[in-house]
Design a protein around this motif. Structure first.
Motif, short mmCIF file in Angstrom:
data_model
loop_
_atom_site.label_atom_id
_atom_site.label_comp_id
_atom_site.label_asym_id
_atom_site.label_seq_id
_atom_site.Cartn_x
_atom_site.Cartn_y
_atom_site.Cartn_z
N LYS A 270 -20.66 2.95 5.89
CA LYS A 270 -20.76 1.86 4.92
C LYS A 270 -19.80 2.12 3.77
CE LYS A 270 -24.19 -0.16 7.08
NZ LYS A 270 -24.04 -1.48 7.72
N PRO A 271 -19.34 1.07 3.09
CA PRO A 271 -18.39 1.26 1.97
C PRO A 271 -18.92 2.18 0.88
CG PRO A 271 -18.48 -1.05 2.59
CD PRO A 271 -19.56 -0.36 3.37
N PHE A 272 -20.24 2.13 0.61
CA PHE A 272 -20.76 2.95 -0.49
C PHE A 272 -20.69 4.45 -0.18
CE2 PHE A 272 -24.55 1.49 1.91
CZ PHE A 272 -25.06 2.71 2.34
N MET A 273 -20.39 4.82 1.06
CA MET A 273 -20.19 6.23 1.38
C MET A 273 -18.78 6.68 0.99
SD MET A 273 -21.94 6.09 5.17
CE MET A 273 -21.87 7.84 5.47
N TYR A 274 -17.81 5.78 1.09
CA TYR A 274 -16.41 6.10 0.82
C TYR A 274 -16.03 5.90 -0.64
CZ TYR A 274 -15.58 6.24 5.87
OH TYR A 274 -15.59 6.58 7.20
N ASN A 275 -16.65 4.94 -1.30
CA ASN A 275 -16.23 4.58 -2.65
C ASN A 275 -16.23 5.74 -3.64
OD1 ASN A 275 -15.76 1.96 -1.86
ND2 ASN A 275 -17.74 1.19 -2.52
N PRO A 276 -17.22 6.65 -3.66
CA PRO A 276 -17.16 7.78 -4.60
C PRO A 276 -15.94 8.68 -4.37
CG PRO A 276 -19.39 7.54 -3.75
CD PRO A 276 -18.52 6.64 -2.93
N VAL A 277 -15.57 8.89 -3.10
CA VAL A 277 -14.39 9.73 -2.79
C VAL A 277 -13.12 9.04 -3.26
CG1 VAL A 277 -13.09 10.87 -0.95
CG2 VAL A 277 -15.59 10.75 -0.83
N ALA B 117 -7.54 3.87 4.63
CA ALA B 117 -7.06 3.64 5.99
C ALA B 117 -8.04 4.21 7.03
CB ALA B 117 -5.68 4.27 6.16
N GLU B 118 -8.59 5.40 6.75
CA GLU B 118 -9.60 5.99 7.65
C GLU B 118 -10.84 5.09 7.72
OE1 GLU B 118 -10.58 9.85 6.26
OE2 GLU B 118 -8.53 10.62 6.38
N MET B 119 -11.18 4.58 6.57
CA MET B 119 -12.35 3.71 6.47
C MET B 119 -12.18 2.47 7.36
SD MET B 119 -13.53 2.11 2.84
CE MET B 119 -14.90 0.97 2.64
N GLU B 120 -11.00 1.87 7.30
CA GLU B 120 -10.74 0.66 8.09
C GLU B 120 -10.61 0.97 9.57
OE1 GLU B 120 -8.52 -2.23 4.86
OE2 GLU B 120 -7.31 -0.77 5.95
N GLU B 121 -10.11 2.18 9.91
CA GLU B 121 -10.04 2.58 11.31
C GLU B 121 -11.42 2.65 11.94
OE1 GLU B 121 -7.96 6.25 11.62
OE2 GLU B 121 -6.01 5.41 11.04
N LYS B 122 -12.42 3.00 11.14
CA LYS B 122 -13.80 3.10 11.63
C LYS B 122 -14.54 1.75 11.49
CE LYS B 122 -14.01 7.98 10.40
NZ LYS B 122 -14.52 8.98 9.45
N ARG B 123 -13.75 0.69 11.31
CA ARG B 123 -14.29 -0.68 11.22
C ARG B 123 -15.27 -0.83 10.07
NH1 ARG B 123 -15.32 -2.32 17.59
NH2 ARG B 123 -13.18 -1.97 18.30
N CYS B 124 -14.99 -0.12 9.00
CA CYS B 124 -15.78 -0.26 7.78
C CYS B 124 -14.91 -1.00 6.76
CB CYS B 124 -16.19 1.12 7.26
SG CYS B 124 -17.15 1.08 5.74
N LYS B 125 -15.22 -2.23 6.48
CA LYS B 125 -14.40 -3.05 5.60
C LYS B 125 -14.63 -2.69 4.14
CE LYS B 125 -14.26 -7.04 8.69
NZ LYS B 125 -14.55 -8.50 8.83
N PRO B 126 -13.56 -2.51 3.37
CA PRO B 126 -13.71 -2.28 1.92
C PRO B 126 -14.45 -3.45 1.28
CG PRO B 126 -11.45 -1.87 2.62
CD PRO B 126 -12.14 -2.51 3.78
N ASP B 127 -15.26 -3.14 0.28
CA ASP B 127 -15.96 -4.18 -0.44
C ASP B 127 -15.34 -4.40 -1.81
OD1 ASP B 127 -16.77 -1.95 -1.82
OD2 ASP B 127 -18.89 -2.11 -1.31
N LYS B 128 -15.99 -5.20 -2.63
CA LYS B 128 -15.45 -5.53 -3.95
C LYS B 128 -15.29 -4.27 -4.82
CE LYS B 128 -16.63 -9.39 -5.77
NZ LYS B 128 -17.33 -10.52 -6.44
N VAL B 129 -16.23 -3.33 -4.70
CA VAL B 129 -16.14 -2.09 -5.48
C VAL B 129 -14.92 -1.28 -5.06
CG1 VAL B 129 -17.31 0.08 -6.02
CG2 VAL B 129 -18.64 -2.03 -5.82
N THR B 130 -14.67 -1.21 -3.76
CA THR B 130 -13.50 -0.48 -3.25
C THR B 130 -12.21 -1.05 -3.84
OG1 THR B 130 -14.73 -0.32 -1.16
CG2 THR B 130 -12.45 0.44 -1.14
N PHE B 131 -12.05 -2.37 -3.77
CA PHE B 131 -10.83 -3.00 -4.27
C PHE B 131 -10.70 -2.83 -5.79
CE2 PHE B 131 -11.28 -5.62 -0.31
CZ PHE B 131 -10.10 -5.19 0.28
#
Length: 566
Positions: free
Chosen positions: A443-450, A468-482
């Motif tokens: 989920k995006p909230f797992m990647y966002n802190p990193v 890029a790793e996140m998107e490879e695993k079919r996890c779409k960035p959310d508003k917080v990521t952007f």
């Protein structure tokens, strides 16, 4: 050939051998003729009686229109005889074999109703002689238009003084409610009562559920108020289903009203009934009211189960009355018929963790294990988050693995967030890499802190690599990521990339909030890019519906708290 036969095409309807034509002559042998298919036709004032060679008669009476008897228009007769295919009550073969005049009559009435240019007022005599409660039920059954069915019901009640059967009203009320015509259903219900029919339990249950779901609670109260006078009872399952639906819709007060005023008096509440009410009251913070209901269960012949205790314990812990929840845990341990489970203990652990009483929480965890109850992933997640320290969190992580308790997505998220707060980004990334060999959907909230930690450290390229790793695993960035990426690129002075990310957010419909857009505009102005700043402001105003000062005013060239790299 008669004058009208030449202008009327051959009828290819249900019975191609019949021509339903009236003629002003009396029944006589001279008025009988044999059709091409071997049927005998008897011409009469009101229609033809068509008889098969084997003596079986089919009666088809046409309506008595106020027309000149010798000049009945063939187009009118043809329209009645060739019934609309959408409302065929039965097939051709069925009609021939059953030879039922009533079925033909039903079909004629359906056709007249569907084709609105036919006026039923012109055939009152014919309808009054042939329409019965049974045939009217068949008519309404074959009409798939509830409004048209109501029109027919009202016409027959007013003009023919027909008292429709309970079966007809039951069918029509259900059809109206399923079509969302609840206001019309209320009128039809009043018609039913005035015709002397009382609703049964099944109808009451259906109407109560249907009207409750559309928020028409006043009519529900009116219906339920009739239960004692008419000696109607709702079964427990239906009552519980209604209460459960109300609680799920956050209509707890309505559920409490129904329970106190009706269900506890005219139905038999069970343990599930009380569990629903306790859950609803705890959800809105009225734990003392919930405890009162809990204490009254035995007066209704009901005993609490483990779900009852778990719900009430969780309710106390949510309002920080953890000691009362702990007291209930001790009580349930003393009961012979039920025992606490993992949820019971975990609820108390959560309460102590929220208060920061980690020592008490750890004691409950030890008590849980000593009772032979295995902690779950949820239990460990609560403890890891409660301690909030990486060292203790990793220790609990190792304990989970030793007990073969699989971590879930929240276990990873809690530990990754704790590591990033402690600036241990490499370890956090190693936890992310473990997701490859776990059956966990990232989920995006797992990647966002990193990503946030890398951007704040100025490692923009590494942050982009994590995305890029996140998107490879079919996890779409959310508003917080952007938002993190836009601010991060601005802080590094990489304005073109920040603009590109912003454009992407607009394109995919995940635009940033007002604060992020203001920060981007300020950074663009500081970087000497006023035209881009104006374009971003205009785009945000039009596509993201964000509010900005008038675009006609000069652009401010100062101020932002975000440092921009030279």
């Amino acid at each position: 050939m008669l004058w009208f036969e030449s202008e009327m095409p051959e009828l290819k309807g249900d019975l191609p051998h019949e021509r339903f034509l009236t003629y002003p002559t009396a029944h006589s042998k001279s008025n009988q003729s044999k059709t091409a298919s071997g049927y005998l036709q008897t011409r009469g004032f009101c229609g033809f009686k068509t008889e098969a060679a084997n003596g079986v008669g089919l009666q088809m009476n046409l309506l008595l229109f106020n027309t000149r008897h010798s000049r009945v228009r063939a187009s009118t007769i043809s329209a009645i005889a060739r019934f609309d295919e959408r409302y065929r009550p039965f097939g051709t073969k069925e009609a021939i074999h059953r030879c039922s005049p009533e079925l033909w009559f039903v079909k004629v009435v359906c056709t007249l109703l569907v084709r609105s240019h036919f006026c039923l007022d012109s055939c009152l005599g014919y309808l009054s002689q042939n329409l019965t409660p049974l045939t009217s039920f068949e008519v309404i059954t074959r009409l798939d238009n509830p409004r048209l069915a109501v029109r027919f019901l009202e016409f027959s009640r007013v003009n023919l003084s027909l008292i429709h059967s309970f079966k007809t009203y039951n069918l029509l009320l259900r059809s109206l409610c399923e079509s969302g015509l609840h206001d019309v259903a209320k009128v039809v219900f009043d018609y039913m009562r005035s015709d002397g029919h009382l609703p049964n339990s099944s109808m009451i249950e259906f109407l109560v559920l249907s009207f409750t779901k559309v928020g028409k609670f006043d009519f529900v109260k009116e219906l339920l108020s009739q239960l004692p006078s008419e000696k109607i009872a709702m079964d427990t399952f239906t009552s519980n289903s209604l209460l459960n639906w109300l609680v799920k819709q956050n209509k707890v007060n309505e559920a409490i009203f129904l329970f106190k005023e009706h269900f506890r008096l005219y139905s038999r509440p069970d343990t599930w009934t009380f569990n629903i009410m306790i859950r609803g009251l705890c959800r809105i913070g009225k734990v003392n009211k919930a405890f009162e209901i809990f204490c009254n269960m035995e007066s209704f012949g009901c005993s609490p189960d483990v779900v009852t205790y778990n719900t009430l314990i969780n309710g106390f812990c949510r309002v920080n009355e953890v000691d009362r929840g702990h007291w209930l845990l001790k009580e349930v341990k003393l009961r012979d018929e039920i025992s606490p489970n993992a949820v019971t203990y975990t609820s108390v652990i959560l309460g102590y963790c929220k208060l920061g009483k980690m020592e008490e929480a750890s004691c409950i965890r030890d008590e849980m294990i000593n009772s032979g109850i295995q902690p779950t992933a949820v239990t460990f997640n609560i403890l890891i988050d409660g301690f909030g320290k990486v060292k203790m969190g990793l220790k609990l992580w190792d304990e989970m693995n030793a007990k073969n308790i699989s971590p879930n997505v929240y276990t990873f998220a809690i530990l990754i967030n704790a590591l990033c707060k402690d600036n241990r980004l490499d370890e956090a990334r190693r936890f992310l890499s473990q997701l490859k060999c776990r059956d966990i959907v990232p989920k995006p909230f797992m990647y966002n802190p990193v990503i946030d930690g890398l951007c704040k450290a100025g490692n923009i390229d590494e942050a982009n690599a994590v995305v890029a790793e996140m998107e490879e695993k079919r996890c779409k960035p959310d508003k917080v990521t952007f938002t993190i990426l836009i601010i991060g690129h601005c802080m590094k002075g990489r304005m073109l990339e920040a603009i590109s990310i912003f454009n992407k957010t607009v394109t995919i419909g995940c635009g940033p909030d007002n604060i992020t857009v203001n920060s981007l505009i300020s950074c663009l102005l500081k970087a000497g890019m006023p035209n881009e700043a104006f374009r971003i402001m205009q785009l945000a105003s039009e596509d993201l519906n964000l509010a900005f000062p008038s675009l006609k005013k000069p652009m401010p060239l100062a101020s932002t708290d975000i440092p921009v790299a030279p």
